[in-house]
Design a protein around this motif. Sequence first.
Motif, PDB file in Angstrom:
ATOM      1  N   ARG A 168       5.169   0.335   5.423  1.00 27.89           N
ATOM      2  CA  ARG A 168       4.735   0.062   4.052  1.00 27.89           C
ATOM      3  C   ARG A 168       3.246  -0.196   4.046  1.00 27.89           C
ATOM      4  O   ARG A 168       2.676  -0.628   5.044  1.00 27.89           O
TER       5      ARG A 168
ATOM      6  N   ASN B  92       6.666  -6.993   6.381  1.00 24.75           N
ATOM      7  CA  ASN B  92       7.448  -5.818   6.000  1.00 24.75           C
ATOM      8  C   ASN B  92       8.837  -5.932   6.632  1.00 24.75           C
ATOM      9  O   ASN B  92       9.014  -5.612   7.797  1.00 24.75           O
TER      10      ASN B  92
ATOM     11  N   SER C 154       2.722  -3.495  -3.259  1.00 21.14           N
ATOM     12  CA  SER C 154       3.279  -2.634  -2.225  1.00 21.14           C
ATOM     13  C   SER C 154       3.247  -1.197  -2.757  1.00 21.14           C
ATOM     14  O   SER C 154       3.742  -0.931  -3.847  1.00 21.14           O
TER      15      SER C 154
ATOM     16  N   SER D 111       4.125  -7.985  10.555  1.00 20.03           N
ATOM     17  CA  SER D 111       3.444  -8.825   9.575  1.00 20.03           C
ATOM     18  C   SER D 111       1.970  -8.906   9.951  1.00 20.03           C
ATOM     19  O   SER D 111       1.578  -8.634  11.082  1.00 20.03           O
TER      20      SER D 111
END
Length: 180
Positions: A96, A90, A179, A156
């Motif tokens: 997210r 991200n 996403s 991540s």
Amino acid sequence: MVDADHPGPGAGRRASTGNGYRSFLHDTLASEGHAEDFVGTQRNGSMADPDNEGHSGWRIDQIAGIADSVLAQYRPNYGMRYAVRARLTNPSAEGRTAVLTFGSDVTAATDVPGDTWNGAASVRVDGGAARIATLYVRPTVPRCEIGRYVLAPGASTLVELEFEVPGLITAGSQLLFESV
């Protein structure tokens, strides 16, 4: 059971030899020391082992109509093995969520037994213990969520996934990362 008309590596060879991707598959397996025996009710191509179950232009209901008898007769062990390592990152300044989904292109108003699939997948996140996810897709519900991964800003995570799908339904199978 190998479908000569299934798109994949070597599919373009079909027009000149009639072997479809079977030639590529045979050469790849042979180079790794594996022996194969193509099976099916059809015989075509220039290969020494031309057996296959390719039915160009057939609809899924036509394939489903012969699947049980062909599977019982030939006992194939072909399919698609997924072994995926995905690093989800991200880069944004906001959190997210990434969603991993297994899906099929086969959709309909009613479910047909030959168009459904269920099985187990091994899912590992950031090297942790594997969990088993049950995957089930059918024409009326063609997508199955495998997992949701919340990513903080700049973070991540590594997702590792392994499962197999039988050969008759691999053509419409796909993994989706979204996403949300």
